[in-house]
Design a protein around this motif. Structure first.
Motif, PDB file in Angstrom:
ATOM      1  N   ASP A  73      78.083 -20.523 -20.878  1.00 47.55           N
ATOM      2  CA  ASP A  73      78.418 -21.355 -19.717  1.00 47.55           C
ATOM      3  C   ASP A  73      79.626 -20.861 -18.912  1.00 47.55           C
ATOM      4  O   ASP A  73      80.662 -21.551 -18.803  1.00 47.55           O
ATOM      5  CB  ASP A  73      78.637 -22.817 -20.138  1.00 47.55           C
ATOM      6  N   ASP A 131      71.389 -27.136 -14.699  1.00 48.04           N
ATOM      7  CA  ASP A 131      72.666 -26.412 -14.641  1.00 48.04           C
ATOM      8  C   ASP A 131      73.043 -25.987 -13.216  1.00 48.04           C
ATOM      9  O   ASP A 131      73.121 -24.792 -12.908  1.00 48.04           O
ATOM     10  CB  ASP A 131      72.612 -25.175 -15.560  1.00 48.04           C
ATOM     11  N   GLU A 169      80.934 -28.261 -23.359  1.00 48.48           N
ATOM     12  CA  GLU A 169      80.408 -27.052 -22.709  1.00 48.48           C
ATOM     13  C   GLU A 169      80.436 -27.246 -21.191  1.00 48.48           C
ATOM     14  O   GLU A 169      80.927 -28.258 -20.683  1.00 48.48           O
ATOM     15  CB  GLU A 169      78.978 -26.780 -23.167  1.00 48.48           C
ATOM     16  N   HIS A 212      75.448 -31.320 -16.602  1.00 46.92           N
ATOM     17  CA  HIS A 212      76.166 -30.096 -16.234  1.00 46.92           C
ATOM     18  C   HIS A 212      76.729 -30.264 -14.826  1.00 46.92           C
ATOM     19  O   HIS A 212      75.967 -30.567 -13.911  1.00 46.92           O
ATOM     20  CB  HIS A 212      75.205 -28.908 -16.286  1.00 46.92           C
ATOM     21  N   ALA A 234      73.269 -21.527 -18.301  1.00 43.39           N
ATOM     22  CA  ALA A 234      74.048 -22.022 -17.155  1.00 43.39           C
ATOM     23  C   ALA A 234      75.053 -21.009 -16.613  1.00 43.39           C
ATOM     24  O   ALA A 234      75.955 -20.579 -17.339  1.00 43.39           O
ATOM     25  CB  ALA A 234      74.793 -23.288 -17.579  1.00 43.39           C
ATOM     26  N   ARG A 287      64.540 -30.598 -17.160  1.00 42.13           N
ATOM     27  CA  ARG A 287      65.568 -31.295 -16.387  1.00 42.13           C
ATOM     28  C   ARG A 287      65.414 -31.034 -14.882  1.00 42.13           C
ATOM     29  O   ARG A 287      64.679 -30.147 -14.456  1.00 42.13           O
ATOM     30  CB  ARG A 287      66.949 -30.821 -16.875  1.00 42.13           C
ATOM     31  N   MET A 292      64.252 -20.852 -21.141  1.00 44.22           N
ATOM     32  CA  MET A 292      64.623 -20.553 -19.758  1.00 44.22           C
ATOM     33  C   MET A 292      64.590 -19.038 -19.561  1.00 44.22           C
ATOM     34  O   MET A 292      65.223 -18.294 -20.311  1.00 44.22           O
ATOM     35  CB  MET A 292      66.011 -21.138 -19.466  1.00 44.22           C
TER      36      MET A 292
HETATM   37  O1  FUB Z   1      70.589 -25.021 -19.887  1.00 44.48           O
HETATM   38  C1  FUB Z   1      70.956 -24.542 -21.168  1.00 44.48           C
HETATM   39  C2  FUB Z   1      72.227 -25.186 -21.612  1.00 44.48           C
HETATM   40  O2  FUB Z   1      72.110 -26.579 -21.566  1.00 44.48           O
HETATM   41  C3  FUB Z   1      73.411 -24.886 -20.722  1.00 44.48           C
HETATM   42  O3  FUB Z   1      73.942 -23.616 -20.913  1.00 44.48           O
HETATM   43  C4  FUB Z   1      74.298 -26.014 -21.086  1.00 44.48           C
HETATM   44  O4  FUB Z   1      75.355 -26.210 -20.196  1.00 44.48           O
HETATM   45  C5  FUB Z   1      73.335 -27.161 -21.153  1.00 44.48           C
HETATM   46  O5  FUB Z   1      73.140 -27.705 -19.865  1.00 44.48           O
END
Ligand code: FUB
Length: 476
Positions: A168, A54, A229, A282, A115, A309, A80
């Motif tokens: 987001d 992100d 998103e 993203h 994000a 990622r 996260m």
């Molecule tokens: O990283 C978590 C979620 O995954 C984000 O909020 C979205 O945009 C997607 O990338």
């Protein structure tokens, strides 16, 4: 004792060969025409020692600050807990600023450091992030503030800025000073922020998701448009752009434009096709030193995938009519802007590629590179030695038997232009300065600091610096 030094939770041990082989296979599988890998250019993803996601770039005082999320190692969901900050003056050597914002910053948040985006206004930096509100169990948008782009950040409100269960946030300040916060999945919302950037006027407004505005999705009656998103809003030559993650899953990156910040939006097509072994993507876009850059994420590191990622970047040029070209993921990334000056102090955690290393906060300030074992190295790209360098100085610490810092040019096995021994200094944060002669370092080179020694962790490095001159002798 190295046994008294536990592995950091985020350790993602890579070797260049493994990283390259896996990354190359992943990317070749999806973009056969775009990839022309050479070892010297393999600078995507931007960060190799933790998973990042992100991206949200911000240009400030001649540097690009890159705000990212952080996927935990081995995640099987969007697990996260904190956000990270990186910065660069040349788009290839990135400085690790650590984690100045985490779930713990928001006393009311329980999970999901997802994000966000940071912006600067009146000398302060505001970082908008989605997190789960412990009290309601819903996703909410929080805002953190700092006097510095690298933090530390504190919760500006002690409560959510806005909450409707969606995610987001992206923030945009128009030329007239009016700021807008956009966010949403499955809907798309905006609200007008007040000049304090931590309150708003009027209520959240839902942007109509029409197929004319956001394209047509097939196969999901509940989501008739492509908008999914991750909106990223900005203005260029009087035209407003909304770039977003489209369709699910896997996502691709698409965009719409409008004559004003609140629409009406017109769908313009694909920015980045579905590529790169992550089912999300993203966007983040900035102009920097005369070029335009597109940031995104993929699963390009070893162990990478939809929940592990990595952020990457490509340089691009707008078409003459202002449309965005289709951009493909590459291993090579963006070209370097300028060179790196070895005759001023450089942080050890400023690097184009790291193999086997980690970073951590240094007791004497900033971050240091650590968890270094025999054969690990960092690559610093485009180092402008000019006529020559005569000495190398490094700030180092070691709680073990120490090791050697080999200075090599061109590759991890390239010509040795210096060797610096590092002794036991009495602890992993007991810092001392070592200096050694250098010979044969001239012109602009990719510098590899390659660490050698016995087994276990060898040494930590906080910063380094060369002195110029041609009196040094090349080591044998
Ligand atoms: O990283 C978590 C979620 O995954 C984000 O909020 C979205 O945009 C997607 O990338």
């Amino acid at each position: 004792m190295k046994t008294a030094r536990p592995l950091p939770a985020t350790r993602t041990r890579l070797t260049r060969a493994v990283a390259w082989t896996v990354g190359l296979l992943l990317v070749l599988a999806v973009v056969p025409a775009a990839v022309q890998p050479t070892e010297a250019r393999a600078d995507n993803p931007i960060v190799q020692h933790v998973y990042t996601a992100d991206p949200a770039p911000l240009v400030h005082n001649g540097r690009v600050y890159l705000y990212t999320g952080h996927d935990e190692d081995g995640s099987t969901y969007f697990t996260m807990k904190d956000w990270r900050v990186w910065s660069s003056a040349d788009m290839v050597n990135w400085t690790d600023h650590g984690s100045p914002l985490s779930l713990a910053t928001f006393s009311w948040a329980s999970a999901d450091a997802w994000a966000g985006q940071a912006v600067q206004r009146n000398g302060r930096f505001y970082w908008y992030v989605p997190v789960k509100n412990r009290a309601t169990g819903r996703m909410a948008i929080g805002v953190a503030v700092s006097d510095s782009p690298t933090g530390p950040f504190r919760d500006a409100l002690g409560r959510p800025l806005v909450e409707n269960g969606e995610i987001d946030p992206t923030v945009f300040i128009d030329d007239d000073g009016q700021a807008y916060l956009y966010w949403g999945n499955p809907n798309l919302w905006y609200v007008r922020l007040n000049a304090d950037m931590t309150s708003y006027s009027g209520g959240p407004t839902r942007i109509p998701l029409t197929t004319a505005g956001f394209g047509t999705r097939t196969g999901d009656p509940n989501r008739p448009t492509l908008y999914e998103e991750g909106p990223w809003v900005y203005k260029r030559n009087g035209l407003y752009y909304m770039v977003f993650a489209a369709k699910c899953c896997s996502e691709f990156i698409a965009y719409s434009t409008a004559p004003g910040p609140t629409g009406p939006w017109t769908y313009r097509g694909t920015v980045m096709p579905t590529q790169g072994s992550s089912f999300t993507n993203h966007p983040g876009i900035v102009d920097f030193k005369g070029n335009s850059y597109f940031f995104y994420h993929n699963g390009g590191l070893p162990g990478g995938g939809g929940y592990t990622r990595s952020v990457a970047v490509e340089r691009f040029s707008y078409n003459a009519d202002g449309t965005i070209p289709v951009i493909s993921m590459t291993n090579s990334g963006a070209p370097q802007v300028g060179t790196l000056n070895p005759y001023v102090r450089q942080e050890a955690e400023t690097l184009a590629w790291g193999s086997g290393i980690e970073t951590e906060p240094a007791a004497e300030g900033g971050m240091n590179v650590g968890w270094i074992e025999n054969g690990d190295y960092v690559k610093v790209k485009g180092v402008a030695f000019g006529p020559g360098a005569s000495t190398f100085t490094a700030r180092v610490a070691s709680g073990s038997g120490g090791g050697t810092v080999e200075l090599r040019l061109g590759s991890p096995n390239g010509t040795v232009v210096g060797r610096c021994g590092v002794p036991n200094t009495g602890g992993w944060q007991a810092w001392t300065t070592v200096t050694c002669p250098v010979g044969g370092a001239a012109g602009t080179q990719d510098l590899y600091l390659r660490f050698t020694g016995g087994s276990g962790y060898l040494l930590n490095m906080n910063w380094w610096q060369f002195t110029s001159g041609t009196t040094g002798t090349a080591p044998r």
